[in-house]
Design a protein around this motif. Structure first.
Motif, PDB file in Angstrom:
ATOM      1  N   ASP A   5       8.103   1.117  -2.710  1.00 53.32           N
ATOM      2  CA  ASP A   5       7.543   2.441  -2.416  1.00 53.32           C
ATOM      3  C   ASP A   5       6.036   2.342  -2.637  1.00 53.32           C
ATOM      4  O   ASP A   5       5.551   2.545  -3.744  1.00 53.32           O
ATOM      5  N   SER A  18       8.536   3.021   2.266  1.00 54.57           N
ATOM      6  CA  SER A  18       9.483   3.191   1.171  1.00 54.57           C
ATOM      7  C   SER A  18      10.869   2.795   1.658  1.00 54.57           C
ATOM      8  O   SER A  18      11.349   3.326   2.670  1.00 54.57           O
ATOM      9  N   GLY A  52       1.624   2.416  -5.957  1.00 59.68           N
ATOM     10  CA  GLY A  52       3.045   2.638  -5.775  1.00 59.68           C
ATOM     11  C   GLY A  52       3.878   1.743  -6.670  1.00 59.68           C
ATOM     12  O   GLY A  52       3.386   1.150  -7.637  1.00 59.68           O
TER      13      GLY A  52
END
Length: 271
Positions: A5, A18, A52
């Protein structure tokens, strides 16, 4: 399970993806040049930083407070370039990754490269170098194997032999494999799932068998040839040639002049 992600910005380009990958899956990352495929692979490998989260088999490789460097991630990486040590023989290239002579011998024998164990990379063909590179990437028995267009510089026959070897190792070691490619033949030869990127975004994510079963279920007595893949009405479809007629995976006919030849690959229709 591998969880990705992430966001990565390069000037005006934004990679924003993602997805999850199950243990033992062989996933293709496909799309046009410049869609973010290699950047995604390098980010998962830890060769490029992003914002992320990346988690692999309950281990956090990257989040707001953590960044595990590439050499500490339990993965193997094979690029489209021949990244062998030129001053080391074939066997020494493998043993540099891990001092396990038995495993090195097994991998080279399976790859039909053991007879070249004392040869240096400069004296190998491109296909032979890639076989050795794959073997070296597997020396640590990685849970995750990353392949960045490993067949792009090989002729068709050499590429097919290497594909067979990779598929054999994938099953033998139950490795989770993520392969970047823009070649539809490679997608449907090796992968069980295809994730398509376009301009840094995932525009489709599907199981290969679901598409093949649907598109061929009404053609039980013919052999179809997958010759292209494209986006039509926002959906990924495969273009087949059946009895000299071009059709796509939803059964819709397309004009002959719409064909984009990306190679011919024969597949057996679903019974």
């Amino acid at each position: 399970m591998i969880t990705v992600d992430i966001e990565k910005r390069f000037n005006d380009f934004l990679l924003d993806v993602s997805f999850d990958i199950r243990q033992g899956e062989f996933v293709a990352i496909s799309g046009l040049s410049g869609s973010g495929k290699t950047t995604l692979l390098r980010t998962i490998a830890g060769l490029t930083k992003s914002s992320g989260t990346i988690a692999s088999f309950n281990n956090i490789w990257q989040d707001k407070t953590t960044f595990v460097p590439a050499y500490k991630r339990a993965l193997g990486f094979v690029s489209q370039e021949y990244t062998l040590f030129p001053n080391m023989s074939v066997i020494d290239n493998l043993l540099y990754a891990k001092k396990d002579a038995g495993l090195a011998k097994y991998l080279l024998e399976t790859a039909d490269m053991f007879k070249y164990q004392t040869v240096y990379p400069d004296n190998l063909s491109g296909g032979q170098k890639q076989r050795v590179a794959v073997c070296r990437a597997l020396m640590n028995k990685p849970k995750l194997l990353l392949l960045d267009e490993p067949f792009s510089s090989l002729d068709n026959k050499t590429a097919q032999n290497l594909q067979y070897m990779i598929k054999k190792f994938h099953k033998k070691f139950d490795t989770t494999t993520l392969m970047v490619t823009h070649n539809i033949t490679e997608v449907y030869t090796l992968a069980s799932r295809n994730i398509i990127l376009d301009d840094g975004l995932i525009i489709n994510d599907y199981e290969i068998n679901d598409v093949l079963s649907y598109s061929l279920s009404k053609k039980p007595k013919v052999t179809a040839k997958a010759i292209d893949f494209r986006i039509i009405d926002g959906k990924d479809v495969i273009v087949y040639e059946i009895n000299k007629q071009l059709v796509v995976s939803n059964g819709q006919n397309i004009k002959k002049d719409e064909k984009v030849n990306m190679g011919i690959y024969s597949i057996s229709p679903t019974k």
